[in-house]
Every structure is written in C-alpha cells, then in structure tokens.
Write a protein that holds these residues in place. Structure first.
Motif, mmCIF file in Angstrom:
data_model
loop_
_atom_site.group_PDB
_atom_site.id
_atom_site.type_symbol
_atom_site.label_atom_id
_atom_site.label_comp_id
_atom_site.label_asym_id
_atom_site.label_seq_id
_atom_site.Cartn_x
_atom_site.Cartn_y
_atom_site.Cartn_z
ATOM 1 N N ALA A 60 0.816 -1.220 0.000
ATOM 2 C CA ALA A 60 0.000 0.000 0.000
ATOM 3 C C ALA A 60 0.847 1.267 0.000
ATOM 4 N N THR A 61 2.032 1.214 0.571
ATOM 5 C CA THR A 61 2.809 2.443 0.808
ATOM 6 C C THR A 61 4.089 2.570 -0.008
ATOM 7 N N CYS A 62 4.505 1.513 -0.697
ATOM 8 C CA CYS A 62 5.806 1.526 -1.378
ATOM 9 C C CYS A 62 5.655 1.204 -2.865
ATOM 10 N N ASP A 63 6.318 1.996 -3.710
ATOM 11 C CA ASP A 63 6.241 1.736 -5.147
ATOM 12 C C ASP A 63 7.251 0.699 -5.610
ATOM 13 N N THR A 64 8.289 0.464 -4.796
ATOM 14 C CA THR A 64 9.308 -0.537 -5.109
ATOM 15 C C THR A 64 9.409 -1.506 -3.946
ATOM 16 N N ILE A 65 9.408 -2.794 -4.254
ATOM 17 C CA ILE A 65 9.415 -3.828 -3.212
ATOM 18 C C ILE A 65 10.633 -4.725 -3.397
ATOM 19 N N LEU A 66 11.434 -4.820 -2.360
ATOM 20 C CA LEU A 66 12.534 -5.781 -2.334
ATOM 21 C C LEU A 66 12.012 -7.043 -1.661
ATOM 22 N N LEU A 67 11.888 -8.108 -2.439
ATOM 23 C CA LEU A 67 11.322 -9.362 -1.951
ATOM 24 C C LEU A 67 12.459 -10.264 -1.497
ATOM 25 N N ALA A 68 12.633 -10.365 -0.186
ATOM 26 C CA ALA A 68 13.784 -11.068 0.371
ATOM 27 C C ALA A 68 13.357 -12.169 1.335
ATOM 28 N N THR A 69 12.202 -12.760 1.080
ATOM 29 C CA THR A 69 11.712 -13.848 1.922
ATOM 30 C C THR A 69 12.310 -15.180 1.467
ATOM 31 N N LYS A 70 12.043 -16.218 2.231
ATOM 32 C CA LYS A 70 12.366 -17.570 1.784
ATOM 33 C C LYS A 70 11.496 -17.901 0.568
ATOM 34 N N PRO A 71 12.013 -18.699 -0.370
ATOM 35 C CA PRO A 71 11.243 -18.983 -1.593
ATOM 36 C C PRO A 71 9.828 -19.494 -1.344
ATOM 37 N N HIS A 72 9.653 -20.343 -0.307
ATOM 38 C CA HIS A 72 8.316 -20.893 -0.084
ATOM 39 C C HIS A 72 7.328 -19.871 0.482
ATOM 40 N N ASP A 73 7.820 -18.691 0.878
ATOM 41 C CA ASP A 73 6.942 -17.650 1.401
ATOM 42 C C ASP A 73 6.595 -16.589 0.362
ATOM 43 N N VAL A 74 7.190 -16.711 -0.828
ATOM 44 C CA VAL A 74 7.056 -15.648 -1.829
ATOM 45 C C VAL A 74 5.618 -15.473 -2.307
ATOM 46 N N ALA A 75 4.941 -16.560 -2.660
ATOM 47 C CA ALA A 75 3.590 -16.454 -3.218
ATOM 48 C C ALA A 75 2.648 -15.745 -2.250
ATOM 49 N N ALA A 76 2.700 -16.124 -0.984
ATOM 50 C CA ALA A 76 1.835 -15.486 0.012
ATOM 51 C C ALA A 76 2.189 -14.017 0.186
ATOM 52 N N ALA A 77 3.487 -13.707 0.181
ATOM 53 C CA ALA A 77 3.920 -12.315 0.342
ATOM 54 C C ALA A 77 3.443 -11.453 -0.820
ATOM 55 N N LEU A 78 3.553 -11.967 -2.035
ATOM 56 C CA LEU A 78 3.102 -11.216 -3.203
ATOM 57 C C LEU A 78 1.589 -11.031 -3.198
ATOM 58 N N LYS A 79 0.878 -12.036 -2.748
ATOM 59 C CA LYS A 79 -0.581 -11.930 -2.678
ATOM 60 C C LYS A 79 -0.992 -10.815 -1.708
ATOM 61 N N LEU A 80 -0.327 -10.759 -0.557
ATOM 62 C CA LEU A 80 -0.629 -9.712 0.413
ATOM 63 C C LEU A 80 -0.240 -8.335 -0.114
#
Length: 268
Positions: A60-80
């Motif tokens: 909601a607040t950031c135009d650029t996202i650094l995705l640094a989670t564990k691979p198995h958490d990526v899909a859920a993080a992107l959905k949120l």
C-alpha cells in the motif's frame, strides 16, 4: 522511490544498508516487515528504516518492493502486497533463490513489474557479485533502479534469465569454493610451520589482493599469474603441482555441478 522490504534477514538488511550508504534511497523512505521480531528489530537498527505491519502495508505504501523472503513464502507475500497495492503498479525486485520470472509473475498482478536477482553473501560486507534479469513488462528505468540498488553492495551485471543459473554456479555458490581454497592454503601454511591464525590471515588477504588486482588492472588472470611466475622458481613449482592434482578441472567441474543442480531445483 519508496522502498518496501519484505523479509528483513541478513541479505535484505545488507542490500538496504548499502543503498542508504550510497544515497540510492533515504532511510525515511524505507519500510520493512518480517514475522520474526528480532530480524525486524535488527533491520531497523542497522538501516534506520520504518517498520510495516505486514506485506499488505508494504504494497500500500511503497512503489518498489525488495522481496527477500524464503522462496516458499514468496507467493503469500506477493498476494498480500497485491492486496495492499489495490490495483496500483509496483516494481518487485526478488532475491528469492530459484524462483523464475514466470513463477514470480504468476504469483503477482499483471501490473507488478518483476526483476529477478542472484546476489551472493559477500554483499553483506559490501563486496557482492550480483546479476539480475528483468521481466517482459519492466522498463529501462526499472533496470537502472535495480542496478543502482544492487551495485551499492558490490559489482552488478544484467543477464538474460537463461544465464542466471550460470551466475549461480560462478558467483552465487562461488564464495564457498574460495573459502575452501583459503582453508586449504592456510592448512599448507600450518604444515610448513605457521600458526593457524597467521596462516588464515595471510591466505585470506592473498585472495583479497589477487581479486583486487584482477578487478583494478583489468588484466587477464593468466597475465597476472605469469607476472608472479619466475622461470624455475617457487611459483611455477607450485602451479605444476596444482595442475597435476587437477585443481583447474575441479573448479570447472564445481561450477558445472552447481549449474546442473540449479537447473534441477528450478525445474529446467
């Protein structure tokens, strides 16, 4: 740029520290979230960034996202993050190992622009070697931003995605090969009578210095090798033993093995 960091572990923290130090982004424009409270606390202490409740707030607040989670958490993080973005476009720079651009894009809205990276652990001390590739809907500005961010913690190149696993074999896994070499050099020094601590320092500094010679002179490693190798001297005797024991072939085979395994993990 408003930078959101999803996953505030050591690599995410290192990248953000470097970006702040290099002036690529200010601490006031960074938010981070992590389910592990200790990791988030260490991240904010190291970077001066603000905290976010979760990936939805980052979206909601950031135009650029650094995705640094564990691979198995990526899909859920992107959905949120997509839920928080509420239809707004976002640039996502992923450092999640093994996840292809297609996999990442399939987990995100179409207007999320995806960049995939392969950093290595020396980024934690500002000496990383990183490659990135970009998705079909990214822009030249996106690539320039990724280059600026990633270059703040070392050397960065852009490659097509088909070469990312080759990067994994050379620089992603490469630090482990060099640690083995440092350990072996130190063992040789101890065998010859040096104390362990001195042998490790001499070996590590020798690797550091040799790498700096390659980077700063631009000379081919073979040329630099020949500069050290006097006729009938100690170095050529040592190099002959290394050739006899297949050191060169072993290093090439190590890269090949890492690339094959990366292909397997990525389903290639």
């Amino acid at each position: 740029m408003k930078l959101g960091v999803i996953g505030c572990g050591k690599m995410g923290t290192a990248l953000v520290q470097g970006a702040v130090k290099a002036g690529a982004v200010t601490a006031e424009d960074i938010r981070g979230c992590d389910p592990v409270a200790a990791a988030l606390e260490a991240f904010t202490a190291a970077t001066g960034a603000q905290t976010a409740a979760d990936a939805a707030e980052i979206g909601a607040t950031c135009d650029t996202i650094l995705l640094a989670t564990k691979p198995h958490d990526v899909a859920a993080a992107l959905k949120l993050a997509a839920k928080g973005a509420d239809g707004q476009p976002r640039l996502v720079i992923s450092i999640a190992a093994g996840l292809t651009l297609t996999t990442l894009q399939d987990s995100a809205p179409e207007n999320f622009r995806i960049i995939r990276t392969m950093p290595n652990t020396p980024a934690m001390v500002g000496q990383g070697a990183t490659a990135f590739c970009r998705g079909a809907n990214t822009t030249a500005e996106d690539a320039a931003l990724a280059m600026q961010l990633l270059s703040s913690v070392g050397h960065t190149i852009e490659v097509p995605e088909r070469l990312i696993n080759a990067v994994t074999g050379v620089s992603g896994s490469g630090p482990a090969y060099i640690y083995l070499i440092i350990e072996a050099l130190a063992d040789g020094g101890v065998k010859a009578g040096l104390g362990r601590a001195d042998a490790i320092k001499l070996a590590a500094q020798t690797v550091l210095g040799a790498a700096a010679m390659v980077m700063e002179t631009g000379l081919h490693p073979a040329v630099l090798k020949d500069m050290v190798t006097s006729p009938g001297g100690t170095t050529i005797a040592a190099l002959a033993e290394m050739e006899n024991h297949g050191v060169r072939a072993a290093m090439i085979a190590a890269v090949d093995a890492a690339v094959r395994r990366a292909d397997e993990l990525g389903g290639s």
